[in-house]
Scaffold this active site. Structure first.
Site, PDB file in Angstrom:
ATOM      1  N   HIS A 108      66.392  -9.552 -35.061  1.00  0.00           N
ATOM      2  CA  HIS A 108      66.311 -10.650 -34.095  1.00  0.00           C
ATOM      3  C   HIS A 108      65.138 -11.579 -34.397  1.00  0.00           C
ATOM      4  O   HIS A 108      64.196 -11.675 -33.607  1.00  0.00           O
ATOM      5  CB  HIS A 108      66.184 -10.086 -32.679  1.00  0.00           C
ATOM      6  CG  HIS A 108      67.368  -9.273 -32.246  1.00  0.00           C
ATOM      7  ND1 HIS A 108      67.584  -7.978 -32.659  1.00  0.00           N
ATOM      8  CD2 HIS A 108      68.432  -9.585 -31.448  1.00  0.00           C
ATOM      9  CE1 HIS A 108      68.698  -7.521 -32.129  1.00  0.00           C
ATOM     10  NE2 HIS A 108      69.239  -8.464 -31.389  1.00  0.00           N
TER      11      HIS A 108
ATOM     12  N   SER B 281      66.499  -1.537 -24.025  1.00  0.00           N
ATOM     13  CA  SER B 281      67.360  -1.724 -22.867  1.00  0.00           C
ATOM     14  C   SER B 281      66.567  -2.662 -21.968  1.00  0.00           C
ATOM     15  O   SER B 281      65.492  -2.310 -21.474  1.00  0.00           O
ATOM     16  CB  SER B 281      67.640  -0.399 -22.179  1.00  0.00           C
ATOM     17  OG  SER B 281      68.443  -0.626 -21.048  1.00  0.00           O
ATOM     18  N   LEU B 282      67.080  -3.861 -21.783  1.00  0.00           N
ATOM     19  CA  LEU B 282      66.285  -4.903 -21.125  1.00  0.00           C
ATOM     20  C   LEU B 282      65.955  -4.542 -19.678  1.00  0.00           C
ATOM     21  O   LEU B 282      66.669  -3.805 -19.023  1.00  0.00           O
ATOM     22  CB  LEU B 282      67.015  -6.242 -21.218  1.00  0.00           C
ATOM     23  CG  LEU B 282      67.081  -6.792 -22.651  1.00  0.00           C
ATOM     24  CD1 LEU B 282      67.988  -8.011 -22.725  1.00  0.00           C
ATOM     25  CD2 LEU B 282      65.692  -7.138 -23.170  1.00  0.00           C
TER      26      LEU B 282
ATOM     27  N   ASN C 131      62.885 -18.934 -23.583  1.00  0.00           N
ATOM     28  CA  ASN C 131      63.437 -19.673 -24.728  1.00  0.00           C
ATOM     29  C   ASN C 131      64.841 -20.216 -24.423  1.00  0.00           C
ATOM     30  O   ASN C 131      65.518 -20.705 -25.317  1.00  0.00           O
ATOM     31  CB  ASN C 131      63.387 -18.837 -26.010  1.00  0.00           C
ATOM     32  CG  ASN C 131      64.289 -17.625 -25.970  1.00  0.00           C
ATOM     33  OD1 ASN C 131      65.257 -17.579 -25.203  1.00  0.00           O
ATOM     34  ND2 ASN C 131      64.002 -16.645 -26.802  1.00  0.00           N
TER      35      ASN C 131
ATOM     36  N   ARG D 177      64.471  23.078  -1.987  1.00  0.00           N
ATOM     37  CA  ARG D 177      63.736  21.801  -1.930  1.00  0.00           C
ATOM     38  C   ARG D 177      62.389  21.995  -1.235  1.00  0.00           C
ATOM     39  O   ARG D 177      61.393  21.389  -1.611  1.00  0.00           O
ATOM     40  CB  ARG D 177      64.575  20.723  -1.234  1.00  0.00           C
ATOM     41  CG  ARG D 177      64.955  21.023   0.190  1.00  0.00           C
ATOM     42  CD  ARG D 177      65.798  19.895   0.812  1.00  0.00           C
ATOM     43  NE  ARG D 177      66.328  20.295   2.104  1.00  0.00           N
ATOM     44  CZ  ARG D 177      66.305  19.574   3.207  1.00  0.00           C
ATOM     45  NH1 ARG D 177      65.771  18.361   3.193  1.00  0.00           N
ATOM     46  NH2 ARG D 177      66.819  20.004   4.332  1.00  0.00           N
TER      47      ARG D 177
ATOM     48  N   GLU E 224      64.782   3.466  -7.193  1.00  0.00           N
ATOM     49  CA  GLU E 224      64.811   4.627  -8.092  1.00  0.00           C
ATOM     50  C   GLU E 224      64.530   4.239  -9.538  1.00  0.00           C
ATOM     51  O   GLU E 224      63.965   5.025 -10.301  1.00  0.00           O
ATOM     52  CB  GLU E 224      66.159   5.348  -7.991  1.00  0.00           C
ATOM     53  CG  GLU E 224      66.450   5.977  -6.623  1.00  0.00           C
ATOM     54  CD  GLU E 224      66.960   4.996  -5.583  1.00  0.00           C
ATOM     55  OE1 GLU E 224      67.214   3.812  -5.924  1.00  0.00           O
ATOM     56  OE2 GLU E 224      67.115   5.406  -4.412  1.00  0.00           O
TER      57      GLU E 224
ATOM     58  N   HIS F 265      69.479  17.858  -2.375  1.00  0.00           N
ATOM     59  CA  HIS F 265      70.761  17.555  -1.728  1.00  0.00           C
ATOM     60  C   HIS F 265      71.929  17.598  -2.710  1.00  0.00           C
ATOM     61  O   HIS F 265      72.711  16.654  -2.831  1.00  0.00           O
ATOM     62  CB  HIS F 265      70.689  16.205  -1.006  1.00  0.00           C
ATOM     63  CG  HIS F 265      69.781  16.229   0.178  1.00  0.00           C
ATOM     64  ND1 HIS F 265      68.416  16.358   0.047  1.00  0.00           N
ATOM     65  CD2 HIS F 265      70.021  16.186   1.507  1.00  0.00           C
ATOM     66  CE1 HIS F 265      67.853  16.390   1.251  1.00  0.00           C
ATOM     67  NE2 HIS F 265      68.800  16.286   2.145  1.00  0.00           N
TER      68      HIS F 265
ATOM     69  N   ARG G 134      69.787  21.588  -0.346  1.00  0.00           N
ATOM     70  CA  ARG G 134      69.401  21.178   1.004  1.00  0.00           C
ATOM     71  C   ARG G 134      69.249  22.383   1.929  1.00  0.00           C
ATOM     72  O   ARG G 134      68.296  22.472   2.692  1.00  0.00           O
ATOM     73  CB  ARG G 134      70.463  20.233   1.569  1.00  0.00           C
ATOM     74  CG  ARG G 134      70.176  19.810   3.008  1.00  0.00           C
ATOM     75  CD  ARG G 134      71.084  18.680   3.458  1.00  0.00           C
ATOM     76  NE  ARG G 134      70.759  18.288   4.817  1.00  0.00           N
ATOM     77  CZ  ARG G 134      71.355  18.770   5.906  1.00  0.00           C
ATOM     78  NH1 ARG G 134      72.316  19.659   5.801  1.00  0.00           N
ATOM     79  NH2 ARG G 134      70.993  18.355   7.114  1.00  0.00           N
TER      80      ARG G 134
END
Lengths: 616, 616
Positions: free
Chosen positions: B29, B116-117, B177, B309, B357, B406, B464
């Protein structure tokens, strides 16, 4: 009773019913419902157009609860609209009830499942795109968002795309009740923080007191009048509004009230108001775009070397010429996935989603709400970005077609960030999915047609590099099938691959044949559902199987084959897959380096054949 | 030569070298590198502080190429800094070269893999959080972003969190650009559109001509002086700047120049300028927070019924008392995942990531760049939202610990949107991952400790509901191990489960025993790596295995077991898993309805035992 007084009463009823259903269930989110009750009361009483007897009427508005945990409010809304009974309401969250913890389309009025936050708005963008650009009908899309979910990036992808596409048929309603699950949100009641962001993204923004029914009414009117811009209504509300036990208190998320009786009393008791929600009027015929794309169904001859991604694009363009319901979306890599061929033939049905994979899949889900057949494409690796949207699409019982190009180490020089090595595993582990992985352009084209009729999540993995054409244009391939390319009564081993590794398997079979080892070769183009019968027959006939895939060892072709053979004895399977982290290199170099080329297949097959059965 | 003149020359060298390396590779590139060359030239010459001989010096600045495809520019920057030779540069994209298509940490100066953008900026937020809140060192984080990737929602999660946390040590540089891969971006050269958004999100924004080195220099100075706010520099640039063949032209993305010789001539020819990048100075000792959290290592007795948990949270809080490098993040569900116990004990090392997340996992990756041991938790289902970040974290060779609560239908009433049924498949298909699924609180606690030392992506699935305590606090559990809970010489069948289904398997074994069928029970708490030896021994001893999991049939426990048995004959495996789409219901009702409770296990075991081996 004045309109305003009625709306206030209706709001109280929605609150009371939210408390009642959550109490009956012993769980649920009444407080998150109570904050938005006035917003929904005014909407249903004076702005929504919807025929509850005809949920598929193309003229209906769409109401999406992006904050799906406010399901008690949604079900209370249905009761107030006369769509369901009080008994229905009180089955909330019970086994077998359609009134699930979060809304799903098992109810006919629910467009899509929500409950993973940040999805309702981007899906709403898809529905609104359908309204504007495809159906050309004046229905409106109303999306109720929570303030907590504004932290999800997907929300801002939706803001961007809604403004870019001038979706003035879309209204987002943000229920700013200040409190998340464990604490105050980042912005509390700072309504400006939301409005400023929305305005910067090109939206019209209105701030209101979310418990002032007249202000809410004016805001909806203003939203409906907005031109060339979507509108967001930023509403200041109180979580648990109207019940002293919970109103604006922390620690009251996602649980029924301790003293529902007292709260219902404070809210003025139970009511049975019914609203005649306005039915939609006018033209009920969605626009249908022309199917004249001037593209013939593609065919390739035995001398053609063609990449399956190219065949995907050719077939999709041709399919668009046959079916007006087929639409395409791409994540700004359409010259790599070859969806550009569709875009050129059917520009009115192509949606450029730029580099926003979550919004792309969400828009596909929204488009299928309006019964289009969306094909969304990007690099296979980048569908990992949208996995939650695919997962939820399955719960939405959505019919969408996804195509991921640039599979595996065979892409070569671009390196691991661009190599899909987990996509087969990811898409196999989706309810209702099919996972297709063609090895040849004619096969890819045939499977593109099959995908369009598949009643679930259809995924196709395409390859970057050109491969030989091994099938004729009239060969048949069905979802769930496979193709046996080499077979004899003397087969000692079976080689199973798909895509680039199928071609390596064919080379390996030739090499083995020269050594006097007869190998069956199976093209496992349907990785899910898998052709158990053919695999089991091969196991019975040869007792030894080599699987080979351009994918991590987990969850792909090898595991699909093993799963088909779970209850079969007397077969040994050797899985070849990518076990190390790749770097850059030429495709053939990488296939060799990672042990998934014909050399590796030959070695594995020799090993299985030479080791006597039962030796381990 | 004046500074400005030198910077301009340096920019030209970076362009020329980008063209040269891409030409040598035959791919890459260069045009996306050329647009940002002046931005990087001025940064390295006058603002960056970095010791290339000591890449692990805690005082070093961090430079992240969020637009990872500008790798030719990054490698040209390394050459200009004297860190690599011209020969190194020209190995770009060759097999075995560390100069991959997109940068990865196989090079010591690269913090994280990009390509990965939309990931570099949120990861940069994590590094900047480490600098501000943990290390308390004055290093700066510079992130070069492409304009196309501003369409990724994760970028706006990063904008939100950077402002919320007042990260004035973070500077984002947007290389506007104008041109994406196939067309102009949504905003072209409308710099205001980016600046307005950034300002609305609480950032300081500076618009510059990205080829005016003096203006760039002033912008960096201004950014470094900003207080309490991160800064974004929105730079108007030309893709392919300086080479007439490609400058500001469409269709020139991701390919070498046709006439590199001419372009290099236009750019003034090859150069060998070297920049002495300023080394960092001052205190090199990161702050270390107190390990006094007042939390003892948790223990549970045989009468305790505890959810894993909860044990996760207790153990994590205790681990934080032992190790100052352990930090925790959560997606605003800390009272569900029980990371709140860590937050209470070690508030200075807890990061509330709200409902974002992607940013949560990205921040974890950023924190481990600075050698912290992050534990990030949310509902297991919502890690699907961050799958691309997990995938890339593996390419970054990151060490992160993730805990998803969960799991499965056993969560009950909340319904399918909250039920993780694909997480085992998703995390198994990650390079370098371990997937843990404890069945008991003491086991969960022990495995939390093991995760902290795992050199890759460690995932724990927690449950859970409360389950019985079946292990003692001193029992040992290792990654890759399993636990045989019932075993005899007469075993006719083996039952394999983990988490809630292990307890169902134990119940089933009792029921089978009452019928005279001896069943071995294996707790497969390490789903990856899987304990092949114990599984194979069970296959040899019993010839029949039932696997049972609260997960879709694909890619989870059953497939892991089958994979361990791939080359083993004379064993039949029956997989029990969730095959239908669940709704709401009580946990026990749903386990029964979807055929993964003790009744179903008993039936499957009876079937295997009664059907003579070899009958199929």
């Amino acid at each position: 009773m004045s309109d305003s007084a009625f709306w206030r009463e209706l709001g109280q009823q929605l609150r009371v019913d939210s408390i009642r259903s959550s109490d009956a269930a012993g769980s649920g989110h009444p407080t998150s419902s109570m904050s938005a009750a006035d917003l929904i009361a005014v909407l249903m009483a004076n702005h929504l157009h919807y025929d509850f007897d005809q949920p598929k009427d193309p003229r209906n508005d769409h109401l999406i609860f992006s904050k799906g945990h406010a399901s008690p409010l949604y079900y209370s809304f249905l009761r107030a609209a006369g769509a369901i009974t009080d008994d229905d309401l009180l089955t909330f969250r019970q086994l077998g009830s359609k009134f699930e913890g979060h809304p799903t389309p098992v109810l006919p009025w629910v467009d899509v499942a929500t409950g993973s936050l940040g999805q309702g708005l981007p899906i709403g963008v898809g529905v609104a795109l359908a309204g504007k650009r495809l159906d050309r009908l004046p229905y409106r899309v109303w999306v109720l968002c929570g303030d907590s979910e504004m932290a999800e990036g997907s929300i801002w992808e939706a803001f961007e795309h809604a403004a870019y596409n001038k979706l003035d048929n879309l209204t987002a309603i943000i229920d700013v009740n200040r409190l998340g699950q464990t604490r105050q949100t980042m912005h509390g009641w700072d309504l400006d923080s939301y409005a400023d962001r929305a305005i910067a993204f090109g939206w019209h923004a209105i701030e209101v007191d979310g418990h002032d029914v007249d202000a809410i009414d004016r805001a909806y009117t203003e939203a409906a009048e907005a031109h060339d811009r979507p509108t967001v209504i930023v509403a200041r509300t109180k979580k648990g509004k109207g019940a002293s036990e919970v109103e604006d208190k922390e620690g009251k998320h996602g649980k029924p009230l301790s003293d529902p009786k007292k709260a219902i009393e404070e809210l003025g008791g139970e009511r049975s108001l019914t609203v005649s929600v306005a039915k939609p009027t006018g033209n009920a015929e969605p626009h249908r775009s022309s199917t004249d794309g001037g593209v013939k169904w593609p065919q390739w001859g035995p001398d053609d070397e063609v990449a399956t991604r190219r065949a995907y694009g050719d077939a999709l363009a041709a399919l668009g010429g046959e079916r007006a319901d087929v639409v395409a979306l791409d994540g700004e890599v359409s010259n790599s996935t070859f969806s550009e061929l569709f875009a050129k033939a059917h520009p009115d049905r192509y949606f450029e989603m730029f580099i926003a994979e979550q919004q792309m899949v969400a828009a596909a889900v929204g488009l299928q709400v309006r019964r289009y057949r969306p094909f969304a494409s990007t690099f296979a690796a980048f569908f990992t970005r949208a996995y939650d949207f695919v997962r939820m699409a399955a719960i939405s019982r959505a019919r969408i077609c996804l195509a991921g190009s640039h599979a595996g180490v065979a892409i070569g020089e671009d390196g691991p960030s661009q190599m899909a090595l987990e996509d087969l595993a990811m898409f196999r582990a989706v309810h209702s999915s099919t996972v297709l992985y063609p090895s040849d352009p004619n096969q890819a084209a045939t499977l593109v047609r099959a995908m369009a009729d598949y009643p679930g999540i259809a995924y196709m993995r395409t390859s970057r590099g050109a491969t030989p054409t091994i099938y004729g244009p009239d060969d048949r391939f069905e979802i769930g099938g496979s193709s046996v390319l080499r077979s004899s009564d003397d087969d000692q081993v079976t080689l199973i691959g798909a895509g680039v590794t199928l071609h390596e398997a064919l080379k390996a079979a030739d090499a083995l044949s020269a050594q006097g080892i007869a190998a069956r070769v199976i093209d496992l183009y349907s990785v899910k559902p898998v052709d158990e019968e053919t695999i089991r027959q091969a196991a019975a006939d040869t007792g030894a199987i080599v699987t080979v895939e351009d994918h991590w060892p987990e969850g792909g072709i090898g595991d699909a084959v093993l799963s088909a053979l779970a209850e079969v004895e007397a077969v040994r399977v050797h899985k070849l897959a990518v076990t190390g982290m790749p770097g850059s290199g030429k495709p053939a170099e990488l296939l060799h380096e990672f042990g998934i080329d014909s050399d590796a297949i030959v070695a594995a097959a020799q090993d299985l054949v030479r080791t006597p059965a039962g030796a381990n």
